[in-house]
Design an enzyme around this catalytic site. Structure first.
Site, PDB file in Angstrom:
ATOM      1  N   CYS A 186      55.368  43.259  41.190  1.00 28.53           N
ATOM      2  CA  CYS A 186      55.132  44.180  40.080  1.00 28.53           C
ATOM      3  C   CYS A 186      53.646  44.537  39.991  1.00 28.53           C
ATOM      4  O   CYS A 186      52.846  43.771  39.455  1.00 28.53           O
ATOM      5  CB  CYS A 186      55.601  43.548  38.760  1.00 28.53           C
ATOM      6  SG  CYS A 186      55.302  44.577  37.315  1.00 28.53           S
ATOM      7  N   CYS A 209      52.173  44.917  36.467  1.00 25.49           N
ATOM      8  CA  CYS A 209      51.931  43.645  35.780  1.00 25.49           C
ATOM      9  C   CYS A 209      50.652  42.980  36.281  1.00 25.49           C
ATOM     10  O   CYS A 209      49.854  42.463  35.509  1.00 25.49           O
ATOM     11  CB  CYS A 209      53.055  42.646  36.048  1.00 25.49           C
ATOM     12  SG  CYS A 209      54.685  43.238  35.671  1.00 25.49           S
ATOM     13  N   ASP A 210      50.504  42.932  37.589  1.00 21.89           N
ATOM     14  CA  ASP A 210      49.553  42.004  38.183  1.00 21.89           C
ATOM     15  C   ASP A 210      48.340  42.655  38.839  1.00 21.89           C
ATOM     16  O   ASP A 210      47.413  41.954  39.248  1.00 21.89           O
ATOM     17  CB  ASP A 210      50.280  41.131  39.228  1.00 21.89           C
ATOM     18  CG  ASP A 210      51.468  40.398  38.612  1.00 21.89           C
ATOM     19  OD1 ASP A 210      51.454  40.204  37.381  1.00 21.89           O
ATOM     20  OD2 ASP A 210      52.392  40.031  39.341  1.00 21.89           O
TER      21      ASP A 210
END
Lengths: 311, 109
Positions: free
Chosen positions: A133, A136-137
């Site tokens: 992701c 997200c990261d």
């Protein structure tokens, strides 16, 4: 509790099916194990869904779809399915936390989850540099060197997104050309931070506490090399979320649900829509379209097979 | 014992997490992370169900980058379990609530 329609899965397909069945005045319950929105929730910017000429953020599009469906009476419950029985005229669904529901029709919109690479180091270093992701990261890799594996739209779009943070993004692809949309390819080729490693696969992800390098093999020359990176983002396709359906319904060899053009599955009264369908194009607009068809088919099925209406 | 899921920061970390006598679950999250939004309501529910037995807090990695890097957070959502200041378990990504409960039960022993 008896519903006209129970929808399993709250991505674009499920929310659209719920919008249509609710407007058809069918008493509808949608079961979602996480938050409504599905994979769109982890997409930063959606640029190819018609009606939003500047693009729309994934979570915002999800929230809008949910609100619109709820406005017409869709009920949503957050839990996962423990047991399902589809063969009788009345379908039965038991959730993990014990709630039980019955339904005249079921629409399966359970989607798909990212496929793993299946190499050494992948599981061990998940969350330590291995990610699925980018939204997200990505921010944890400011100024670093990272790799993206894959050549489809997801892989190349996320590689572009990651250039906001990383100083170098290496796209590792098993073929010598990309599958992504041409406009996405053009952007990637024009981006100085993106470099391509063609005809190659990742053999191993290395690092003790965090990812430090990848072992890469060129499929044409068989030559192995080591690429130093602090992160690896994996976009190598999807696996349908149908484990709980195996044996109850016809799946194709990869596990996707086989449907006809009305989105009917092999079991009467059970329909499927979205990415979980066999041979479907994995796009929000397609999921929305098949969700619509499934809802209309479910309504028709109920009208033909049941006398009384629930509300 | 405070109710629900408290927000911890750099400043409250030592007192709230490391010096706590209870089992503590820390939810590392950020606003841009979709899956974090799936985990958050689960953690809220667990906080109610385990009230008095374990404590649940959340840490915004965007606002507390030093803590995120100190604990080598490279992926969110990450759920980290602490006992007497030590990390005893770590889960990355979205997992079913039943699995989380099993983990908490085993850590409560």
């Amino acid at each position: 509790m008896l519903f006209d329609t129970v929808i399993i899965g709250g991505g674009p397909a499920g929310l659209t099916a719920g919008l249509y069945t609710s407007r058809a005045r069918l008493k509808t319950l949608l079961i979602e194990r996480g938050l409504p929105g599905g994979q769109v929730m982890t997409t930063e910017l959606v640029e190819n869904y018609p009606g939003f000429e500047e693009g729309i953020m994934g979570p915002e599009l999800s929230a809008k779809m949910e609100k619109q469906a709820r406005k017409f009476g869709l009920e949503i419950v957050q839990d996962s399915v423990r047991e399902i029985s589809l063969d009788g005229k009345t379908k039965k669904i038991i959730l993990e936390e014990g709630r039980q529901y019955e339904a005249k029709s079921v629409i399966l919109c359970t989607g798909a989850h990212p496929r793993l690479l299946g190499v050494k180091g992948e599981a061990e270093l998940r969350g330590k540099g291995v990610s699925y992701c980018a939204t997200c990261d990505g921010a944890f890799f400011k100024g670093q060197k990272i790799a993206v594996v894959g050549g489809g739209n997801s892989a190349v779009e996320e590689a572009l997104f990651l250039t906001k943070f990383a100083k170098e993004v290496h796209v590792i692809h098993r073929r010598d050309q990309l599958r992504a949309d041409r406009i996405v390819q053009e952007r990637a080729f024009a981006n100085e931070r993106i470099k391509f490693i063609w005809d190659s696969v990742v053999e191993e992800i290395r690092g003790d506490e965090e990812v430090t390098s990848l072992l890469i093999k060129n499929r044409k020359t068989q030559q192995e090399s080591v690429l130093d990176v602090q992160g690896i983002f994996i976009y190598v396709g999807y696996i349908p979320n149908t484990e709980f359906l195996s044996g109850f319904i016809t799946l194709d060899e990869e596990g996707y649900i086989v449907t006809d053009h009305n989105m009917a599955t092999s079991v009467p009264g059970v329909f499927a829509a979205g990415d979980v369908r066999a041979n479907s194009v994995k796009q929000i607009s397609v999921a929305v379209g098949s969700g619509t068809t499934a809802a209309i088919s479910a309504a028709k099925y109920i009208e033909e097979n049941f006398q009384e209406r629930l509300k | 014992m405070s109710e629900g899921v408290t927000n911890v920061t750099q400043d409250s970390w030592d007192a709230e997490v490391l010096q706590s006598p209870d089992l503590i679950l820390v939810d590392f999250w950020a606003a841009w992370c979709g899956p974090c939004k799936m985990v958050a309501p689960m953690v809220e529910e667990l906080a109610r169900e385990y009230e008095g037995k374990a404590r649940f807090v959340k840490l915004n990695t965007d606002e507390n980058p030093d803590l995120a890097s100190r604990y080598k957070i490279r992926g969110i959502p990450t759920l980290m379990f602490f006992k007497k200041g030590e990390i005893v378990e770590q889960i990355v990504g979205v997992v079913p609530k039943a699995q989380l409960k099993a983990k908490i039960d085993s850590l409560l022993g």
